[in-house]
Design a protein around this motif. Structure first.
Motif, PDB file in Angstrom:
ATOM      1  N   PRO A  16      -6.899  -2.199  -2.819  1.00 38.17           N
ATOM      2  CA  PRO A  16      -8.074  -1.656  -3.498  1.00 38.17           C
ATOM      3  C   PRO A  16      -9.317  -2.533  -3.455  1.00 38.17           C
ATOM      4  O   PRO A  16     -10.237  -2.333  -4.239  1.00 38.17           O
ATOM      5  CB  PRO A  16      -7.576  -1.491  -4.942  1.00 38.17           C
ATOM      6  N   LEU A  37      -6.161  -3.839 -10.614  1.00 39.02           N
ATOM      7  CA  LEU A  37      -6.629  -2.454 -10.567  1.00 39.02           C
ATOM      8  C   LEU A  37      -6.171  -1.709 -11.823  1.00 39.02           C
ATOM      9  O   LEU A  37      -6.943  -0.985 -12.454  1.00 39.02           O
ATOM     10  CB  LEU A  37      -6.092  -1.762  -9.314  1.00 39.02           C
ATOM     11  N   SER A  66       0.834  -1.212   0.000  1.00 35.63           N
ATOM     12  CA  SER A  66       0.000   0.000   0.000  1.00 35.63           C
ATOM     13  C   SER A  66       0.861   1.251   0.000  1.00 35.63           C
ATOM     14  O   SER A  66       0.585   2.221  -0.717  1.00 35.63           O
ATOM     15  CB  SER A  66      -0.930   0.004   1.215  1.00 35.63           C
ATOM     16  N   GLN A 118      -3.187  -7.204  -6.998  1.00 35.29           N
ATOM     17  CA  GLN A 118      -4.383  -6.424  -6.681  1.00 35.29           C
ATOM     18  C   GLN A 118      -4.218  -4.964  -7.110  1.00 35.29           C
ATOM     19  O   GLN A 118      -5.204  -4.294  -7.422  1.00 35.29           O
ATOM     20  CB  GLN A 118      -4.720  -6.528  -5.194  1.00 35.29           C
ATOM     21  N   TRP A 119      -2.979  -4.485  -7.146  1.00 32.94           N
ATOM     22  CA  TRP A 119      -2.699  -3.155  -7.683  1.00 32.94           C
ATOM     23  C   TRP A 119      -2.291  -3.244  -9.154  1.00 32.94           C
ATOM     24  O   TRP A 119      -2.939  -2.651 -10.004  1.00 32.94           O
ATOM     25  CB  TRP A 119      -1.576  -2.493  -6.883  1.00 32.94           C
ATOM     26  N   TRP A 120      -1.227  -3.988  -9.440  1.00 31.78           N
ATOM     27  CA  TRP A 120      -0.621  -4.007 -10.775  1.00 31.78           C
ATOM     28  C   TRP A 120      -1.041  -5.279 -11.500  1.00 31.78           C
ATOM     29  O   TRP A 120      -0.514  -6.366 -11.260  1.00 31.78           O
ATOM     30  CB  TRP A 120       0.894  -3.910 -10.653  1.00 31.78           C
ATOM     31  N   LEU A 130      -1.579   3.775  -2.708  1.00 28.81           N
ATOM     32  CA  LEU A 130      -3.010   3.498  -2.579  1.00 28.81           C
ATOM     33  C   LEU A 130      -3.203   2.330  -1.629  1.00 28.81           C
ATOM     34  O   LEU A 130      -2.419   1.368  -1.656  1.00 28.81           O
ATOM     35  CB  LEU A 130      -3.626   3.123  -3.940  1.00 28.81           C
ATOM     36  N   THR A 157       0.483   4.502 -10.512  1.00 26.73           N
ATOM     37  CA  THR A 157      -0.591   3.707  -9.916  1.00 26.73           C
ATOM     38  C   THR A 157      -1.828   4.554  -9.647  1.00 26.73           C
ATOM     39  O   THR A 157      -2.952   4.154  -9.980  1.00 26.73           O
ATOM     40  CB  THR A 157      -0.102   3.053  -8.611  1.00 26.73           C
ATOM     41  N   ARG A 158      -1.645   5.718  -9.077  1.00 27.56           N
ATOM     42  CA  ARG A 158      -2.784   6.581  -8.768  1.00 27.56           C
ATOM     43  C   ARG A 158      -3.460   7.094 -10.034  1.00 27.56           C
ATOM     44  O   ARG A 158      -4.695   7.126 -10.132  1.00 27.56           O
ATOM     45  CB  ARG A 158      -2.321   7.770  -7.923  1.00 27.56           C
ATOM     46  N   ALA A 188       2.578   1.584  -3.434  1.00 29.25           N
ATOM     47  CA  ALA A 188       1.625   1.915  -4.492  1.00 29.25           C
ATOM     48  C   ALA A 188       1.049   3.310  -4.341  1.00 29.25           C
ATOM     49  O   ALA A 188       0.577   3.895  -5.312  1.00 29.25           O
ATOM     50  CB  ALA A 188       0.487   0.892  -4.500  1.00 29.25           C
ATOM     51  N   ARG A 230       4.206   5.490  -7.655  1.00 31.84           N
ATOM     52  CA  ARG A 230       2.963   5.932  -7.013  1.00 31.84           C
ATOM     53  C   ARG A 230       2.132   6.776  -7.986  1.00 31.84           C
ATOM     54  O   ARG A 230       0.908   6.636  -8.043  1.00 31.84           O
ATOM     55  CB  ARG A 230       3.278   6.729  -5.743  1.00 31.84           C
ATOM     56  N   ALA A 289      -5.501   4.140 -11.790  1.00 33.18           N
ATOM     57  CA  ALA A 289      -6.288   3.216 -10.974  1.00 33.18           C
ATOM     58  C   ALA A 289      -7.655   2.986 -11.613  1.00 33.18           C
ATOM     59  O   ALA A 289      -8.362   3.927 -11.964  1.00 33.18           O
ATOM     60  CB  ALA A 289      -6.457   3.769  -9.562  1.00 33.18           C
TER      61      ALA A 289
END
Length: 469
Positions: free
Chosen positions: A273, A326, A265, A321-323, A270, A426-427, A268, A423, A430
């Motif tokens: 997510p 999301l 988190s 879950q991020w890359w 974030l 990612t933001r 990322a 970051r 998203a």
């Protein structure tokens, strides 16, 4: 995503008609245009699953048979034509038998040729028109089902047990699933269970709903007499399930998940997510992400605490879950953005948890895999759209070379600019899809540097005079 998942990525586009039943001439508000529109429609020439339309949502009602590894289901697909002249709705072919198919209530024929399942329309569609495709089917999926005598879980090939387009990564759609299971069974699927309804025959319907649109390859479910343990990680609920481990072993094996969530988190920019994140522990060496959970084999997990060589699977699949989930690569050409970043983040976690030597050791694994591919005479830029001779070679590029490029970016930019760029990337993206240009722009914005030479060398494989993005 480390199972043998990319077999489907080699699927070819085969043009041609499929000997469908004679099509009756029908009149409906969603039909329009003339047959002349077919001549200049790329979708009709390409014969590619998912071309010519986009899916807004999939709504499924499935009854899986655990013992026989079969499924019966109903599916409603809301979609919209994206070009003029679409006369066939194409999806990835599978081994299911289609019992009924209607478009806005009108029966339509279907046919299969090679890797394509097609639904034939009486007349071409007009661009922008929304439609509802309703299907019922049954059968034994050729791939994508695994488990034991008492459990069933899906593994990657969603479009083998439902109707969808497996490789249309850039299309994200809403997903909901009514899963009919024997009473007393536990289920797991995308998102959260929003309803549990008993039926007169003693079965239950578990209704699952995804928290946001996801690419179809990330859909999945599991059913079985699972032991289930939950804990909180801030505002997120972490759930561990298994039919081969009791509550104590589940807690021990997956005890570090909260710390890993906190680390990822922060990197990322974030929080995790998904409100509910599940980890299903099974026998074997599974390591597979789904939209809001992971399937993990006991052989892929550490046998003892604090072993830096063996906790890669939990971190890698969690990082998706991020890359990957999301933020998803727009096409397979940029698949390294899904897998190279998560492979690098596994090394970054090991550095955080065990020290720099563990980071270097993880990157050495990637380097050896890339060296092996290069020794065999195969090396390509990361954003290369051609075919690979084997799955192992594809992984050497997308996973291993991708991770090594991220490490090179980190050295080039320094930690502050590198993590700031990740970051930002990612933001900014998203919930959406990305190409390699998006990462380049984020890293350049964070560092104030021209990164074209580095991206040209590693990612685009082009001359210095060409400047994408």
């Amino acid at each position: 995503m480390l199972a043998a998942v990319h077999e489907s990525h080699r699927l070819a586009c085969r043009p041609g008609l499929w000997g469908a039943p004679v099509i009756r001439r029908l009149s409906a508000p969603w039909l329009g245009g003339t047959a002349l529109g077919l001549v200049c429609s790329p979708a009709l020439a390409a014969n590619t699953p998912g071309e010519g339309f986009e899916v807004a949502s999939y709504r499924l009602a499935l009854t899986p048979d655990i013992r026989n590894r079969t499924v019966a289901g109903r599916e409603t697909i809301l979609l919209r034509a994206t070009m003029e002249g679409v006369r066939r709705l194409r999806f990835s072919a599978n081994a299911l038998s289609i019992d009924t198919a209607t478009l806005d209530g009108v029966a339509i024929p279907h046919s299969v040729e090679g890797d394509v399942l097609g639904f034939d329309l009486p007349r071409p569609l007009r661009r922008g028109h929304a439609m509802k495709l309703e299907l019922s089917y049954h059968g034994r999926p050729a791939r994508g089902f695994a488990g034991s005598e008492t459990t069933l879980y899906t593994s990657y090939f969603a479009c083998d047990w439902m109707v969808c387009s497996q490789n249309k990564f850039g299309e994200k759609a809403a997903f909901s699933l009514d899963l009919r299971v024997p009473a007393g069974m536990t289920s797991l699927s995308v998102g959260s269970m929003i309803q549990r309804r008993p039926r007169p025959d003693g079965s239950e319907v578990h209704r699952w709903k995804a928290p946001r649109p996801y690419s179809a390859y990330l859909y999945g479910f599991a059913v079985g007499p699972f032991t289930q343990v939950s804990e909180r990680a801030g505002s997120n609920r972490l759930t561990y399930l298994s039919d081969i481990a009791d509550a104590g072993e589940l807690k021990r094996r997956l005890a570090g998940t909260r710390e890993r969530v906190a680390f990822l988190s922060t990197r990322a920019g974030l929080p995790l997510p998904v409100a509910d994140y599940g980890q299903l522990l099974v026998a074997g060496d599974e390591a597979q992400e789904a939209a809001t959970y992971s399937v993990l084999g006991t052989d892929a997990l550490p046998t003892k605490p604090d072993d830096p060589s063996e906790d890669w699977a939990v971190v890698h699949e969690l990082a998706h879950q991020w890359w990957g989930n999301l933020i998803t690569c727009e096409t397979l050409k940029d698949f390294w953005l899904n897998e190279g970043i998560t492979t690098f983040m596994t090394a970054a976690w090991k550095e955080h948890r065990y020290g720099r030597a563990a980071y270097d050791a993880e990157l050495d694994v990637a380097r050896r895999r890339l060296d092996k591919a290069q020794a065999a005479g195969f090396d390509k830029p990361l954003a290369w759209g051609g075919s690979y001779p084997t799955l192992g070679v594809r992984r050497a590029i997308h996973y291993s070379k991708g991770a090594l490029f991220m490490a090179e970016l980190r050295v080039t930019l320094g930690d502050a600019a590198f993590w700031s760029g990740l970051r930002r990337y990612t933001r900014d993206h998203a919930g959406g899809t990305v190409t390699s240009i998006d990462l380049k722009r984020a890293m350049e914005a964070a560092s104030g540097r021209d990164l074209h030479p580095l991206f040209a060398q590693w990612v685009f494989g082009e001359s210095r005079s060409a400047r994408p993005g």
